[in-house]
Design an enzyme around this catalytic site. Sequence first.
Site, PDB file in Angstrom:
ATOM      1  N   SER A  52       0.814  -1.213   0.000  1.00 54.21           N
ATOM      2  CA  SER A  52       0.000   0.000   0.000  1.00 54.21           C
ATOM      3  C   SER A  52       0.852   1.270   0.000  1.00 54.21           C
ATOM      4  CB  SER A  52      -0.928   0.023   1.221  1.00 54.21           C
ATOM      5  OG  SER A  52      -1.878  -1.010   1.158  1.00 54.21           O
ATOM      6  N   GLY A 232      -2.244   3.725  -4.327  1.00 60.44           N
ATOM      7  CA  GLY A 232      -2.754   4.564  -5.397  1.00 60.44           C
ATOM      8  C   GLY A 232      -4.225   4.918  -5.281  1.00 60.44           C
ATOM      9  N   CYS A 258      -9.419  -1.668   2.957  1.00 59.06           N
ATOM     10  CA  CYS A 258      -8.664  -0.487   2.524  1.00 59.06           C
ATOM     11  C   CYS A 258      -8.963  -0.128   1.053  1.00 59.06           C
ATOM     12  CB  CYS A 258      -7.181  -0.690   2.776  1.00 59.06           C
ATOM     13  SG  CYS A 258      -6.298   0.860   3.045  1.00 59.06           S
ATOM     14  N   LEU A 259      -8.033  -0.390   0.125  1.00 58.93           N
ATOM     15  CA  LEU A 259      -8.313  -0.109  -1.278  1.00 58.93           C
ATOM     16  C   LEU A 259      -9.505  -0.925  -1.752  1.00 58.93           C
ATOM     17  CD1 LEU A 259      -7.389   1.475  -3.796  1.00 58.93           C
ATOM     18  CD2 LEU A 259      -5.865  -0.437  -4.338  1.00 58.93           C
ATOM     19  N   GLN A 262     -12.626   0.844  -0.834  1.00 58.76           N
ATOM     20  CA  GLN A 262     -12.898   1.957  -1.746  1.00 58.76           C
ATOM     21  C   GLN A 262     -13.455   1.455  -3.080  1.00 58.76           C
ATOM     22  OE1 GLN A 262      -9.026   3.760  -1.809  1.00 58.76           O
ATOM     23  NE2 GLN A 262      -9.063   4.163   0.395  1.00 58.76           N
ATOM     24  N   ASN A 300      -3.641   2.824   6.923  1.00 56.91           N
ATOM     25  CA  ASN A 300      -2.680   3.258   5.910  1.00 56.91           C
ATOM     26  C   ASN A 300      -3.439   3.560   4.622  1.00 56.91           C
ATOM     27  OD1 ASN A 300      -0.707   3.631   3.999  1.00 56.91           O
ATOM     28  ND2 ASN A 300      -0.189   1.465   3.861  1.00 56.91           N
ATOM     29  N   GLY A 302      -4.522   7.047   1.775  1.00 61.98           N
ATOM     30  CA  GLY A 302      -4.507   8.452   1.412  1.00 61.98           C
ATOM     31  C   GLY A 302      -5.770   8.881   0.685  1.00 61.98           C
ATOM     32  N   PHE A 303      -6.702   7.925   0.476  1.00 62.67           N
ATOM     33  CA  PHE A 303      -7.990   8.210  -0.146  1.00 62.67           C
ATOM     34  C   PHE A 303      -9.101   7.740   0.795  1.00 62.67           C
ATOM     35  CE2 PHE A 303      -5.020   8.240  -3.586  1.00 62.67           C
ATOM     36  CZ  PHE A 303      -5.527   9.136  -4.506  1.00 62.67           C
ATOM     37  N   HIS A 344      -7.054  -1.717   8.798  1.00 61.94           N
ATOM     38  CA  HIS A 344      -6.404  -3.026   8.644  1.00 61.94           C
ATOM     39  C   HIS A 344      -6.633  -3.926   9.858  1.00 61.94           C
ATOM     40  CE1 HIS A 344      -4.016  -2.442   4.913  1.00 61.94           C
ATOM     41  NE2 HIS A 344      -4.204  -1.169   5.225  1.00 61.94           N
ATOM     42  N   GLU A 346      -5.945  -6.960  10.129  1.00 61.17           N
ATOM     43  CA  GLU A 346      -4.809  -7.894  10.296  1.00 61.17           C
ATOM     44  C   GLU A 346      -3.639  -7.221  10.995  1.00 61.17           C
ATOM     45  OE1 GLU A 346      -3.245  -5.365   7.207  1.00 61.17           O
ATOM     46  OE2 GLU A 346      -5.254  -6.128   7.610  1.00 61.17           O
TER      47      GLU A 346
END
Length: 368
Positions: A52, A232, A258-259, A262, A300, A302-303, A344, A346
């Site tokens: 990430s 990203g 996380c990603l 999103q 962790n 940034g979006f 997260h 985990e």
Amino acid sequence: MKYQKRQIAIILLADGTIFYGKSVGNKQGTAFGEVCFNTGMTGYQEIFTDPSYFGQLMVTTNAHIGNYGTQKDEVESDSIKIAGLICKNFSYEYSRDVADSSLEDFLNTNNLFAISDVDTRALVSYIRDHGAMNAVITTDVDNLEQIKDQLAQFPSMNGLELASKVSTKEPYYFGNENATYKVSALDIGIKKNILRNIAKRDVYIKVFPYNATFEDLESFNPDGYFLSNGPGDPEPLVDAQNVAKEIIKRNLPLFGICLGHQVIALANGVSTYKMHNGHRGINHPVKNLKTGKGEITSQNHGFAVNREEAESHLDLEITHLHLNDNTVAGLAMKSKNCFSVQYHPEASPGPHDSSYLFDLFIENLKKN
């Protein structure tokens, strides 16, 4: 100090601000990326190898980095993923019995450029005030104008697709093939400890590349599906969004972290946005709106997911909120077997307050 004379180095931010330091190990080098910071007091090796963080210059807020060395099992991927390291005090010696090498050797093996002796308190304060931005760390201080030109052309994280840079090239298996359940995981930057946490719950996992289709994942005949974390901007990940749409349409068990969280939001027509400086650390407070309980979490990203759009969506429920800024930390679909979290569970590093989410995923597999 192991090195008495080390190279002068600078951090040049995209807005022209300069911070000074010295290269680790008297090395010359230059590294570009988006500058960000992590507030964790431990777990630097896991952070450096977390997919990430691909493309980011990592500022560690803990004053001492490297003091407990590195250990071959404490990695989240097969190599370092950060673009460069910025720290205050770099420890060339280590004292932990189970460590098998120094952090310096670990960085050298992975060909990572790092600088130390930086006023990281001032740098982090600046990032908090002005936001995450592109930057460069370099010892090439005599060619500053050329470095500035290169930095100006470095791509912004906003709109940048990076999952393809860290995803597996070929499908692979993880866990016990005789396990009770099977899960197809889409690797858009997956951490090893996520796989460990799923596998130890009697699950056999097949991990697929970032651009795999739903038909690819379905071919494993899984009991459920998982969308991983990763680096990203989630918006360019159209293939992953299409996979999520197909899973949701068929009401199959789906869990995203996380990603992946999103991507699930985008698959439901809810937009995402780039945060001012993101959430990165192992002590972020989250409230579970279903139970009313608080969780200390590892984060962790940034979006983030647009809260207003999520609240107005007829089939989405916000299940968790980040207590520092009230951003969306968890989602669930009201009519589908689908949920996700922005943080997260985990950990690695971090607290284990949220590990119950993996148990919830297994319960959803049983319902299928």
